[in-house]
Design a protein around this motif. Structure first.
Motif, mmCIF file in Angstrom:
data_model
loop_
_atom_site.group_PDB
_atom_site.id
_atom_site.type_symbol
_atom_site.label_atom_id
_atom_site.label_comp_id
_atom_site.label_asym_id
_atom_site.label_seq_id
_atom_site.Cartn_x
_atom_site.Cartn_y
_atom_site.Cartn_z
ATOM 1 N N HIS A 238 8.021 -31.769 -20.940
ATOM 2 C CA HIS A 238 8.189 -32.924 -20.200
ATOM 3 C C HIS A 238 8.484 -32.494 -18.798
ATOM 4 O O HIS A 238 8.856 -31.423 -18.494
ATOM 5 N N LEU A 240 10.182 -34.590 -16.509
ATOM 6 C CA LEU A 240 11.227 -35.912 -16.535
ATOM 7 C C LEU A 240 11.965 -35.519 -15.217
ATOM 8 O O LEU A 240 12.952 -34.544 -15.179
ATOM 9 N N THR A 250 19.626 -39.625 -18.094
ATOM 10 C CA THR A 250 18.580 -38.669 -18.175
ATOM 11 C C THR A 250 18.504 -38.040 -19.466
ATOM 12 O O THR A 250 17.313 -37.931 -19.872
ATOM 13 N N GLU A 254 14.999 -38.445 -22.119
ATOM 14 C CA GLU A 254 14.636 -36.857 -22.530
ATOM 15 C C GLU A 254 14.132 -37.241 -23.835
ATOM 16 O O GLU A 254 13.310 -36.938 -24.418
#
Length: 270
Positions: A238, A240, A250, A254
């Protein structure tokens, strides 16, 4: 193609922003629970300091969870590549991913090939593949020059077309150029969004299927070019960004992105 997860899919949950960072064993267990078949220990420098007993524990844990292991590092100095070959041997990992450059060493294609050749012979002896990742610091043509110059079945490309966008290389072009040499695929989607006031863009990750990655086209291109494509692992990663709401938000995103990506891979292979 087997599919799995990289440490990069746990980027924030293993960072110093996490109240209790996940351990490698935590990540292995989560990968198995998500239905993954492979775990790539990528850019996780702690592993280089572990003794044989600690490495054996990780190898056994992966085996008990039904996971195969891969390793990831950076740099192509011969001694470093051989150190990671030893680690791969201890972990029973079949692939080591690397990148040409480190902060203190930026070899050109000719030097990189000269450094890789002595190591790749030993990789071949032990049945381990070395994969060089596509990324913005090195032109894809230069990366392929290295692979072709070394000319070994145990050296290939780790395809991550999103990385090369920052070099103004189009993902589709990267896929087509590297497809015959691909030994591993990093699966992460990506998109541009406008900044506030429409001043510039943010280039970041997104759940698979929601961005610019032509996933089906990428896999089809590799399958056409590689008779052994079913042996190539797909590894979820990712990009992110940190969320302004803090760690809990967060971390939740994820985890959600990983579930989405694994589910998408499952549907694509069913």
């Amino acid at each position: 193609m087997a599919y799995g997860i990289s440490t990069y899919a746990y980027f924030w949950r293993i960072s110093d922003r996490a109240p209790r960072p996940l351990s490698l064993l935590d990540m292995l267990k989560d990968t198995a629970q998500q239905g993954g078949q492979v775990f790539q220990i990528c850019d996780y420098p702690q592993v280089a300091s572990w003794d044989r007993a600690q490495l054996a524990d990780i190898r056994a844990a992966a085996r008990d969870l039904g996971l195969s292991l891969e390793l990831g590092t950076r740099g192509v100095r011969t001694a470093h590549l051989l150190d990671y070959l030893d680690l791969a041997t201890e972990l029973d990992a079949g692939l080591v991913r690397s990148m040409l450059h480190t902060p203190d060493h930026r070899p050109g294609a000719e030097e990189a090939a000269d450094l890789i050749r002595p190591a790749i012979a030993q990789y071949a002896e032990r049945g381990v593949t070395l994969g060089l990742e596509t990324y913005e610091q090195v032109a894809t043509d230069d990366l392929l020059d290295v692979v072709r110059a070394v000319d070994s079945r145990n050296l290939g490309v780790v395809l991550d077309p999103g990385n090369s966008v920052a070099r103004l290389e189009r993902p589709g072009d990267v896929v087509r150029a590297t497809a015959p040499y691909v030994v591993n695929i990093h699966v992460k989607d990506f998109a541009f969004t406008r900044r506030d006031g429409w001043v510039g863009f943010t280039y970041a990750g997104c759940p698979l299927g929601e961005g610019l990655l032509d996933y089906d086209g990428m896999i089809a291109a590799v399958r056409r070019a590689r008779p052994d494509a079913d042996r190539i692992n797909q590894i979820v990663e990712h990009w992110l960004p940190w969320q302004s709401e803090g760690f809990a938000t967060t971390a939740r995103l994820e985890e959600q992105w990983t579930r989405t990506n694994i589910s998408t891979l499952l549907r694509s292979t069913s």
